[in-house]
Each structure stands twice: as structure tokens, then as C-alpha cells.
Design a protein around this motif. Structure first.
Motif, PDB file in Angstrom:
ATOM      1  N   ARG A   5       9.410   2.356   4.095  1.00 49.06           N
ATOM      2  CA  ARG A   5       8.650   3.585   3.948  1.00 49.06           C
ATOM      3  C   ARG A   5       7.728   3.746   5.152  1.00 49.06           C
ATOM      4  O   ARG A   5       7.341   2.776   5.782  1.00 49.06           O
ATOM      5  N   PRO A  60       0.807  -1.225   0.000  1.00 54.16           N
ATOM      6  CA  PRO A  60       0.000   0.000   0.000  1.00 54.16           C
ATOM      7  C   PRO A  60       0.840   1.275   0.000  1.00 54.16           C
ATOM      8  O   PRO A  60       0.321   2.361  -0.212  1.00 54.16           O
ATOM      9  N   LYS A  61       2.144   1.137   0.256  1.00 56.04           N
ATOM     10  CA  LYS A  61       2.991   2.333   0.291  1.00 56.04           C
ATOM     11  C   LYS A  61       3.518   2.713  -1.095  1.00 56.04           C
ATOM     12  O   LYS A  61       4.217   3.710  -1.234  1.00 56.04           O
ATOM     13  N   LEU A  62       3.227   1.880  -2.085  1.00 63.48           N
ATOM     14  CA  LEU A  62       3.652   2.185  -3.452  1.00 63.48           C
ATOM     15  C   LEU A  62       2.491   2.819  -4.213  1.00 63.48           C
ATOM     16  O   LEU A  62       1.337   2.474  -3.988  1.00 63.48           O
ATOM     17  N   ASP A  63       2.790   3.742  -5.123  1.00 67.15           N
ATOM     18  CA  ASP A  63       1.703   4.198  -5.991  1.00 67.15           C
ATOM     19  C   ASP A  63       1.587   3.232  -7.167  1.00 67.15           C
ATOM     20  O   ASP A  63       2.360   2.267  -7.295  1.00 67.15           O
TER      21      ASP A  63
END
Lengths: 312, 312, 312, 312
Positions: B278, B53-56
Motif C-alpha cells: 500500500r 499504519p496503512k491499515l484501518d
């Protein structure tokens, strides 16, 4: 223009779809005209009731741009809550560049302590940038996160870019009084407070110090009138008007099917072409539709009676 | 190639970052070589422990492509859980086109009834397409959704593209036995079962009928050996090896800091350049690092002793 | 005698039942002798693992009196968590009059803010009386209530009768270090810390500053020895002993069936007559029993080997 | 006399306390007279809104006996939800022996699957005895347990002593229609359905097939009239009366402070001596009291107007 303060009614816009699930941009245009006619002072898009999570990233930006095109200066708040900060940042920056007035951020439902809530907003603001005006969304019934007034005060203190609280705690009247008390005793700077919960307590929320409503009830003109009447000291008139709508407003505020009621009424009023929701979505059976029709009929009768009395 | 069955160890890959938070693609390459050397039979990326979920959206696809480039034929499962079906569909279709073997779908934490769980998978598969092999992720501790064996059987029955259960219910041994019992009594077709929970019960899970592990413990070679020893009937040897790792494995399986432990060990072993996560992410203090070091020292000593005994 | 401090092992006593569900008082007596032989330094009764909610008020007091009769001076903590303060007060006062050393109070799972947790303990202590020594039970996995170290410090500050923390946060090692740090920087008075979570991290918890364990693992003598070895600086020996038990301890710590494993082992060792639980309760199937037997056999082999090595 | 069916209004009785927290038995007597005057057809005591968990076992029975003494034949349902079956059985058996008509059982908030809900009711009925008429309390907002219509049908099928559903799902109108549909298609025997949720949807619930209300709104006479008007086909009149009360009813239905509003109104009307709650309990500040007064004034004005119109 970046938002600094707000009052009146920021309507929560629905996202209209065609029968095949495609975004219905023509209905967005018509909806914008309708909202403007209703006297709303701003708008919030891509919130829970805007079916935001059902859009992919490109669709979200397309909706934002179309709404901004029809907003003719009305401030637009964009919901940017996301599972991670990378997606949140991307959506926030693109929205502001496209002309949004600010963003709204809800806490993820895993937060369980005061510190974790404050820490989340600190990290979120670091991610989106301290130049983006933001709204705290305080909605415990939906997010399972409870923010005390002291926690909200701390978020406001730590983050100068916080300009507003979307208040939908439940019960919430004392919370408004407590926050306004913080401002009076000098422990918190002033922020705008707009209230949600479908408007179910708007009649008293403004009396407690809220600046208005941020909710999507299908008759935004009534919300705007209630705020206006209250602000001009016409208490009884504000309550009379509000109470006339309360049976329908309460019906629309049911969790799970509330959006279906709202879209049904908006489609029936010709504001959007269809009440279609993307999956997963609630639907109205025949009995529910008949109930809404009955409520609309009663509302029309009361409105007519009130018009007669005013004329008399 | 689309997945039809799996056994052995599907490692849950971490996503390596540089100190500034950028994705560390060089470390992805090194990590792929390491996993291949360890004898894993497949890999799962963009799961909870991959900081998905921390990646776009663009970053997710970049990671997927880099992993696929280094996979030399190893089947890759992509986690596609998303807040809505539009994003899930986009990620699933792009992943399969890029060469993934299948996708993994977790239930959202709002589901509270058997019917709502089955309905969710029905809608999800309608969204991604019935041609995409998928894995059910059954992880109540994290998702707050409890799927009974009967519900899993129904999802398998309704969706021919279901090829695997990622099993991390807790406790879960009886669940494996019950599902394998369903296969024996003819009420459910065979699916692969790979187990998670950090591997904490892998020693018995394979004995109950699981095909192996899907988890990211920093010593995937041990997991692979335990599955292999068990499959060849060397029960005591499998347990001896497993038990030697259990103190560290348990330490790594702590919620909240488990990934920090895993990345620390992987960085220390030179597999990834840095243990950076992240935000939001757990971090290890000095005491925790010393504890991990102590556990690694003890593990090395036991390994050495075992080697001596084998030589004798 | 009212409790002021604690160390070593406070075992969480099971409540033995006969096949028909009646309380098995003879087994309570035998169990007390066993616990005393094991070197426990105290005992906690009517906790979650003591099936407390399954007893009515009269039965609870009968168990308390029987345990106290066999305790020969060992301090007994009574779990008094209850849906309301009237029942909590009644149980606490009666227990103390009967000779208990203190009581343990868990927060109800509806608490969602720091203030609400502190307020709950304030009201609870007002209800039971400030003269009753009490233990905070901090068990987020089970109660869904997360207490930060600062909140615990505040509860300790506000309530002079707080003598101990039962620590079973997860992960929890840093929490112990933080609390001991508060004592060192003078911001919190000293309290005892005994750790739960089935003992899964006891090897490191004592190194972090905990005084021992409060848990019900079926081999309390091991727990006592680990605490003793650690306290006397024999770190490796403590870990060797702990690691030998870890496979079984982990198996016993499974939620839902942990108590079934514990009672099965205790019945098999002749400590209690039967592993019966009152409903609702977990049960062990044939495969699970065989797994426990296998773990017991392996444990015996390791113990024998260790004895040989010590003799050599 | 044991209950077999119910209709009309079963009021949820409050438990009146004196300023010092003692039970106010004189107010119970006065309250009983009031409820009888209002035309209620039954009563439920020791529910959530009766502050049941704040009473100890002896106090609960004392309240039950006093209420039964004043009930002059009105059927009394006793809430017997308890953390364990021993306490539930004791309270149920004693209540029935004292003359109660039946008991009400809520599911514990840990239940997460259809099977676990059905299993819970099976075990509960085994505990209290199949001769005790019982009411299912279906209140997901409060208990976090969601029962589908199919699960309710199964509980009804398995347990012949089930006589009623207390329906407070939200949204819930379709659920009533579905359950009545089950009766029409012959898949479920008839049970009574009384609705809760503070009465917020009573106007439509009876139209969907519910037999009435089980809730504690401070004007039970209004609830009784709405049910009566609806049953006699005077739809508009029923809605007119309901809508007149909706502003206050909605205010009273706020979670957390609803009981404070209710007790305040009842004390102000002279029905109970004081609005004191035992801790923990919500309280009304000066502003909230003024709001309630304003709502009462408006209600009186509307009532007067309606009386005039009827006279005209």
C-alpha cells in the motif's frame, strides 16, 4: 456545505474531558455556544490542540457529530492527519458525510525534500477523494517539515480541492507576502490563508494578506475584533486591542503547556467544566496558575480602562 | 497464552495485499504455513515492516484474527504503537482477547530525556493494563529515541509485565552485554532479548547473550538455523551459514526499499501472491530486481556447494 | 594538480594519534606508504572519519602538509566542512595552495528544503572561490539532509567547479542510476561518483555507474580489486572477493564504533602505531576485539582457500 | 576577573560588519559605550546571535580583544562552543588570558541521553581546564538537546567551575522553580540563572528566581529596568514597562530574522553603522522594515505617555 473560502476566525476547539477522562459532551455544547457568541466564523476540531491522537476512532466521530450538532451552519474543519492513508480516508469520508466543511492535513515529520512533500499531498488526496475540500497545515516548528512558498503553490496547482493554507511557519510574514505575490503575478490561484502560532503575529499577518486566524486562544472574540478592525482600516485600534492581550496570548502560546493554560482559562470562564487533559498532557502548577490569574487581572484592568476611554 | 519468555526466531510477518490494495487473506494462510515450516518459534505482526499504519482499525483486527487462526499455538506478538493511548489500549485489549501472546510498544519520536522515556512506558502500561505482556522496541535509527541500558533496566523494574526487549540499537552488541551484565550483578531481572536490524549482526548477537532474532528476512529458516547452530556450540558452522546469506540479507536491510526486496523474494518463492505494498511504499526497478535475482542465484550456488561438502 | 575526474578508490584516511593525543606524524608517513601499496588512486583527509573537528586550525594544516608530502602525486581531497564560510574559505585556500587536488563540502544539518541546499552550495562556492574543484558529500544518515537527484543536478549546473559526488545516500543504488540517466539524456554534465557507506554496497554501485569508492575500510586493496575486477567484466570474481570481506566490512561500518574497529585493524596490521582516538571517540571492549580477531581469522582462511583454488 | 556570580542583564552583543563583510571595530567601540550607558551588568560575545561561526579563529580573537578593551571592568562571557574540543580549548584559554570572565558552552545537537549530556560537559571541562568558569547554555529549541533539571544539577555537581545557567528552555518557568527548589532542599549548590529566549518571559522569570537576562534585545535598558523594578518589589511597574515593549520584543524574537530586526534597530538608533550580516543571514524586506518602524513609533508614544503619567 463544502468549504470554498474562509475569513475571520476559525477557532481551534479544545476537546473537554471529565475528571475520569471521558469526553464531556455537555461542555462541548456550552463551548459551541461560547464560540458562536464570540463571533467566530468557523471552527477546526481534532487538531493538535484538540488532543485528537488521544481519541480512538469511535470517540473522534462522536466528537465530530456533537460539534456539528451545535454548529448551526458554522463551517467545521476536521483534522484528519493520520499515520496511514486508510485511517485518514475513513475519518475524512465519515466527517464529510456527517456534515463537515472540509479537512486539514499535516505532513508527517519524515518528509525531507520538496518532491516528497508534494508527493505526500498527492497520495493523501488520492486517498480521501478529490471531492473533499482540504487545508494544508504548514507548521514546521511542530512537524519539522519546511514547505517553501513554491512547494505550497505546487500543491495548490496539483490539487483543485485545496481551499486553504493554515499558516504557522515561523517566521512567516514574508511567506504570506510571497504567496499573495504569486496570486498577483498569476502563478497561483487564490486560496484562503488563516494563521496559527497561537495568534502571536496576527496583528501583522492580516496586514500582509492573511484572511484571519485559525487558532485557539481563549479569547476568540479578541481575535475576531482584531481581524474586523484591521479589515475596516482601523490599524491603531487593532494593534491596541491586540497588544492588550499579547502578554496572556504569549503565555498561552508556550509549547507543552499552552493547552493547559488555554483549558485553565476556559474552565475558569465557565466555558468548559474542567481543564483535565488526557495523558500525556501538560499541567499547571500553583505558580503558573497564579501567573495566569495575574495576567487575567491586568487584562481586565486594561479592558476597563479602554471602555472608559471609549465612553469619554 | 500470555508470553513469559522467548527464544529462537520471531519472524516479522509482512501483510500481503492484492493488486487493488485489499488484504490478501489467502496469502496470509500460505505465509503462515511457510513460517511454520521454517521453524520459527513465534511471530510479530503489525510492526513497521507489516505496514501496520496503512491499515484501518477494522483491517488490523482482521489480520490479527487470520494470523492467529493459522498460528496453531505459535505465540503471536502484536505491534500496538499508536499516536495515542486510547487507540493503543483498544488494539492491545482486542488482540489479547483474540489470543495474542503479547504486544510490542515503540517510543514516539518526540521523547528526548531518560525520564520522558520511562514516563511514556509507565503511562502506556497504565493504559493497556498491567496484565498484558509487552515487548520494548528499541530502534533508535527509526524512532530517533535513544534508550541507555540503565533506562531499559528501569522500565523493566517499573513494569513487571515487560517480558522482552526487541533490540535494534545500532551499534548494539555492547548493549546486549551490558544488559546481561545487569542480570548477572543482580540489578535487573532476566528478560528475553530478540534482535532486529534485519539480522545484520545476528551471528554475534546470540554470542553476546541474545536469545535469537525478531526480524523478517525472507529466509527465516536460515535465521533459525544460525540460532540453533550457535546454541549447540557450532560457532564456525553458524558463521558459515550466516555469511552465505549476508550479501542478500544486507541488500534486504536497506531502509526505504527493504520491504520491497522482502516482498519480491517472498512472492518469487510463492509464499505470497504479490509483492504489492500500500502507498506510500518503496518499489524495485528492473535493475534492483536483476540484482536480487543475481544474489539469489549466488545463494543457491553456495547452498549447493555446502550440500556437496556435507555429503562428501 | 586540481582534480577534474576520479575513479578507483579514494581512501578516507584516518588521523593517527599518540597515546597522549598528539598527532602521530610518523604513523601518517607509514600510512601513506601503505595506502600507495594498496593501489588507491586518491585520498580524502579531514573527513568525519578523519576526526577533523577534533583538530584545531594549525593541526589541520600540519596534517594536510604531511599527507601531501607523502602522496607522491596522488590527488588529495580535503574535507573543509565548517560551521561558517570564513573558516571554510581559510581551510580551502590554504589546502589548495599546499597542493591539494580539491575539497569536499557537506551540507549543514539545518537545511530542510531543496532551495536551501542549492543556496548553501552557491554561498559556499562564492566563499571558497570558483577555482577550487569541489566534491558534494551526500550523506543523509549522518547529516539529516536529503538531496534528490534533481537537486544534485542543479548544484552541478550552477557550479562548474563541482567535479564529483561522494555518494552515501542509503538506499542509494537507484540514485546512481538516475544521475547517470541525467547524463545520458543530456540534462546534466558528467561528474565522477565515488561511493561511501563503508563500501557496504560497492559490489553493485560500480555496476550502476559509480566510478569507485571513497571510504576508509581497513583493506583498501580489496576495494581497489573489486573496482578493477568489475571494470574488466569479471563480475563473479568481483562479488566473490567482496563477499569474502563483507562480514568484516559490515562490522566496521557500525556507526559510533566503526572508526574504533578501523583503527584497531590498522594498528594490528602495523600501519599505524596506536588505535587511539581523541575524545569523544568510540572504544572497543574485549569482546568486540575478540570478534574482530575472529573475523580476521576467517578472512585469512578464505583468502588462503581462494589462493589455493587459483593455484589449482 | 573570573566570574563567580551574575545578575542583572548580560547583553548578547552583535558583531557589527562593514558593507564588505569586514569586522567594523569602530562600531564595536560605539556599541560598548551604548551597552554601558544602558546599565548592563555584563556581556556575552560570540554566541549564536553574535554570528560566531562566521568568524575565523583570528577574527574571533580580534573581536574578543576589542570588546575587552571597551568593557572597563564589565565581565565578558565568551561563547566557545565548537565542533571539537581542540578548538574549544584554544578559544577558551586565549579568551581567559585576554581577560574574559568566563565561557559559555552549548551541547552539540547529537546528544540524546542524560548520560551523554553529562559526559559531554565532563569532557569539555577536562579540555578547557577546571579553572575556567563556565556557563551551561540550555536552549533546546535551537540545539535539539533537552536537559532535565536533574541533569543540570548533576553537571553542576560534577563541575565546580560551573557558575551559571543560561536558561532558554521553552517552556521554562517551572524549570527555574525546580532548580531553585533543588537549592532550597540542599541537593544543589547555588548558581546564577540568566534567561534568554529574547526576553520573551523575563517578566515572570525573575519572579521565579532567575537573576536576570542574558539576551540581546535592542533595548537593553528596558531589560535592566524590568529586573531592577522586579527586584525592588515594584511588580506592576515592571510588567507595565515589559508589556510596552512586548510587541517589538516578540517581533525581534522571530527565529531566522530576529538578528536582522535587532541589527536594523541598532543601526537606526546609531549604535552600529550598518545592519549587514555575513552570509548566511536573514534580511528584512521593505514591509518588515515598515513594521518595525510602526512598532518603534508605537513604543515611543507609549514611552511618552508613561513619562507624562509619571510627571503628573
Amino acid at each position: 456545505m463544502p468549504l470554498t473560502a474562509a475569513s475571520g476566525v476559525y477557532t481551534i476547539a479544545v476537546t473537554p474531558f471529565e475528571a475520569n477522562g471521558a469526553i464531556d459532551f455537555a461542555s462541548i455544547d456550552r463551548m459551541m455556544e461560547f464560540y458562536l457568541r464570540c463571533g467566530v466564523t468557523g471552527m477546526t476540531i481534532l487538531g493538535v490542540m484538540g488532543e485528537a491522537p488521544k481519541l480512538d476512532a469511535a470517540e473522534s466521530m462522536a466528537v465530530i457529530r456533537r460539534v456539528l450538532a451545535g454548529a448551526v451552519g458554522l463551517p467545521i474543519i476536521v483534522g484528519v492527519s493520520a499515520p496511514g492513508f486508510a485511517a485518514m480516508r475513513a475519518l475524512a469520508r465519515e466527517s464529510m458525510e456527517a456534515g463537515a466543511a472540509g479537512v486539514m492535513i499535516a505532513p508527517p515529520n519524515s518528509l525531507r525534500t520538496d518532491d516528497s512533500i508534494m508527493g505526500y499531498y498527492r497520495q493523501a488526496i488520492a486517498a480521501i477523494g478529490a471531492d473533499v475540500p482540504f487545508v494544508i497545515q504548514d507548521y514546521p516548528l511542530n512537524f519539522q517539515v519546511v514547505m517553501t512558498p513554491k512547494v505550497i503553490r505546487e500543491i495548490v496547482r496539483e490539487n483543485p480541492s485545496c481551499v486553504m493554507l493554515k499558516h504557522e511557519d515561523w517566521p512567516g510574514l514574508e511567506k504570506i507576502s510571497t504567496l499573495r505575490g504569486f496570486e498577483q503575478d498569476g502563478s497561483m490561484r487564490h486560496i484562503s490563508i488563516l494563521c496559527g502560532n497561537g495568534g502571536l503575529f496576527l496583528d501583522f499577518e492580516t496586514e500582509r494578506g492573511a484572511d484571519g486566524a485559525m487558532t485557539g486562544y481563549a479569547f476568540p472574540d479578541m481575535l475576531a475584533d482584531v481581524v474586523r478592525l484591521g479589515a475596516s482600516g482601523q490599524r491603531d485600534a487593532a494593534h491596541d486591542l491586540f497588544d492588550a492581550h499579547l502578554p496572556l496570548l504569549r503565555y498561552e502560546q508556550q509549547p507543552g503547556i499552552g493547552l493547559a493554560v488555554r483549558k485553565y482559562v476556559m474552565a475558569r470562564r465557565g466555558i468548559i467544566a474542567s481543564d483535565v487533559q488526557r495523558k500525556p498532557g501538560g499541567t499547571l502548577g500553583a505558580k503558573a496558575k497564579a501567573e495566569v490569574e495575574y495576567l487575567l487581572t491586568r487584562l481586565a484592568r486594561i479592558d476597563a480602562r479602554a471602555a472608559l476611554q471609549q465612553a469619554a
